[in-house]
Write a protein that holds these residues in place. Structure first.
Motif, short mmCIF file in Angstrom:
data_model
loop_
_atom_site.label_atom_id
_atom_site.label_comp_id
_atom_site.label_asym_id
_atom_site.label_seq_id
_atom_site.Cartn_x
_atom_site.Cartn_y
_atom_site.Cartn_z
N VAL A 204 39.30 28.83 34.99
CA VAL A 204 39.17 30.43 35.71
C VAL A 204 39.77 28.99 37.44
CG1 VAL A 204 38.95 32.04 37.89
CG2 VAL A 204 38.58 32.00 35.33
N ASP B 52 38.66 28.65 41.95
CA ASP B 52 38.17 29.55 42.96
C ASP B 52 38.43 30.82 42.28
OD1 ASP B 52 37.70 27.18 44.21
OD2 ASP B 52 40.49 26.39 44.72
N ARG B 53 38.40 31.63 41.88
CA ARG B 53 38.84 33.06 41.10
C ARG B 53 40.22 33.74 41.56
NH1 ARG B 53 33.66 35.07 40.73
NH2 ARG B 53 31.24 33.69 40.53
N ALA C 225 44.15 31.74 37.11
CA ALA C 225 43.34 31.59 35.97
C ALA C 225 44.63 30.98 34.49
CB ALA C 225 42.59 32.69 35.29
N ASP D 210 46.13 36.09 41.49
CA ASP D 210 45.24 37.21 41.46
C ASP D 210 45.70 38.71 41.37
OD1 ASP D 210 43.32 38.10 43.04
OD2 ASP D 210 44.06 38.57 45.34
N GLU E 264 40.21 39.60 38.14
CA GLU E 264 38.72 39.48 38.36
C GLU E 264 37.94 40.43 36.87
OE1 GLU E 264 38.63 42.85 41.23
OE2 GLU E 264 40.29 41.87 43.19
N THR F 110 36.71 37.38 35.00
CA THR F 110 36.08 36.41 36.09
C THR F 110 34.66 36.91 35.75
OG1 THR F 110 37.43 36.05 37.96
CG2 THR F 110 34.73 35.52 38.01
N GLU G 131 30.62 35.69 34.16
CA GLU G 131 29.16 35.96 34.98
C GLU G 131 28.39 36.75 34.09
OE1 GLU G 131 28.75 34.88 37.17
OE2 GLU G 131 31.01 33.86 38.49
#
Length: 333
Positions: free
Chosen positions: A203, A205-206, A209, A232, A237, A240, A244
């Motif tokens: 991924v 810079d968010r 991906a 995007d 999301e 990502t 996390e």
């Protein structure tokens, strides 16, 4: 040459002629440029309106040139500012256009990449275009990019891009994997380890991906690997957030002076915490404030904070909440 400052070619010619003379009348300008006297008079009047020339009180009326730094540089700066604003407006319009197209056309959200060569090229471009952060899931047994062949990572690290990389434990069984992780960590990569990863993922810079869609490559099916390039979207999301979540539970990896990879908290097989740390940790998890902990334990507040920071380092925790989670997982409580 001076079109960027708003001058026409003939206006520039007359202005340049005025620059090389102390002053000149419309007739003198006409004779040197081949313009009709009335046309020369009109151009001189235009230059005067623009602040590039000024008439004198002499008769017949003469004109002198204004200094270029006073007359032209501010105009160029205003034009440059206007150009920057226009460029920003176009960028906003482009993003709005892409956002609209993404809602109407799934092809704007997901691009299918087929073949190891194409996948390597897109991974390279993804890292070359990254400006802030790269997130990676590194599974064992490569698909398109053998361990140690990702030179784009070191170039990105050198220009300030942060790399957070999660390795599954089986990854370290690959030939040369440990040496490559050591090299990455020493170059600035932040690495952690988990028992297993659900998929391969990169991924940037968010905002973009890449992840494989079906098995492929040397250790997958015999067919060419197929991956998705995601822009995007809610799916991006979600991926990502998945990263996390795994990152939060992962064990930080450190490189020793001898070049070995050690997991934080694994260096001491007995107990990395002393009695003071353990008692302090129990109070911290119970929600007792630093000041009250210091009072109960007979320590200064600074000493309490130093012990907490030490335990956070051992646990690889970025926050006190993560410290409590890791402490429970490691049996420190």
């Amino acid at each position: 040459m001076l079109e960027a400052a708003g001058l026409t070619a003939v206006e520039e010619t007359v202005y340049r002629l005025l620059i090389t003379t102390a002053s000149a009348t419309a007739d003198e300008i006409a004779s040197q440029t081949g313009l009709a006297p009335g046309e020369a008079e009109g151009i001189l009047a235009t230059l005067a309106t623009q602040g590039l020339a000024s008439p004198t009180d002499r008769q017949p009326r003469q004109f002198t040139a204004a200094s270029p730094d006073v007359a032209l540089l501010p105009r160029l700066q205003r034009n440059a500012d206007a150009l920057d604003q226009a460029r920003a407006a176009v960028t906003d319009l482009l993003e709005s256009y892409r956002s609209t197209r993404r809602r109407q056309d799934a092809g704007q959200l997901i691009e299918v990449i087929t073949g190891a060569g194409a996948l390597r090229q897109h991974l390279r471009q993804l890292q070359d275009n990254a400006r802030h952060e790269m997130l990676w899931f590194c599974k064992a047994q490569y698909v398109a990019m053998p361990s140690g062949s990702n030179g784009a990572e070191y170039e990105a690290l050198a220009r300030g891009v942060r790399y957070r990389v999660l390795y599954e434990r089986a990854f370290f069984d690959d030939d040369g994997a440990v040496d490559n992780v050591v090299r990455g960590v020493r170059a600035g990569e932040v690495a952690r380890s988990v028992p297993h990863l659900p998929l391969r993922l990169a991924v940037a810079d968010r905002a973009m991906a890449i992840c494989p869609l079906v098995p492929g490559g040397p250790y997958g099916s015999p067919s060419e690997p197929t991956a998705a390039l995601l822009r995007d979207s809610n799916l991006l999301e979600a991926l990502t957030a998945l990263f996390e979540r795994y990152w939060e539970d992962a064990v930080p990896l450190h490189v020793s002076d001898s070049g070995t990879v050690d997991a934080a908290g694994d260096a001491d097989d007995t107990d990395p915490l002393g009695e003071t740390d353990r008692r302090l940790l129990s109070l911290l998890v119970a929600g007792v404030a630093d000041k009250a902990i210091a009072s109960q334990m007979g320590l200064s507040r600074r000493t309490v904070q130093r012990h907490i920071q030490h335990m956070m380092t051992l646990a690889g925790a970025a926050t006190r909440m993560q410290l409590a989670w890791q402490a429970a997982r490691r049996g420190w409580l």
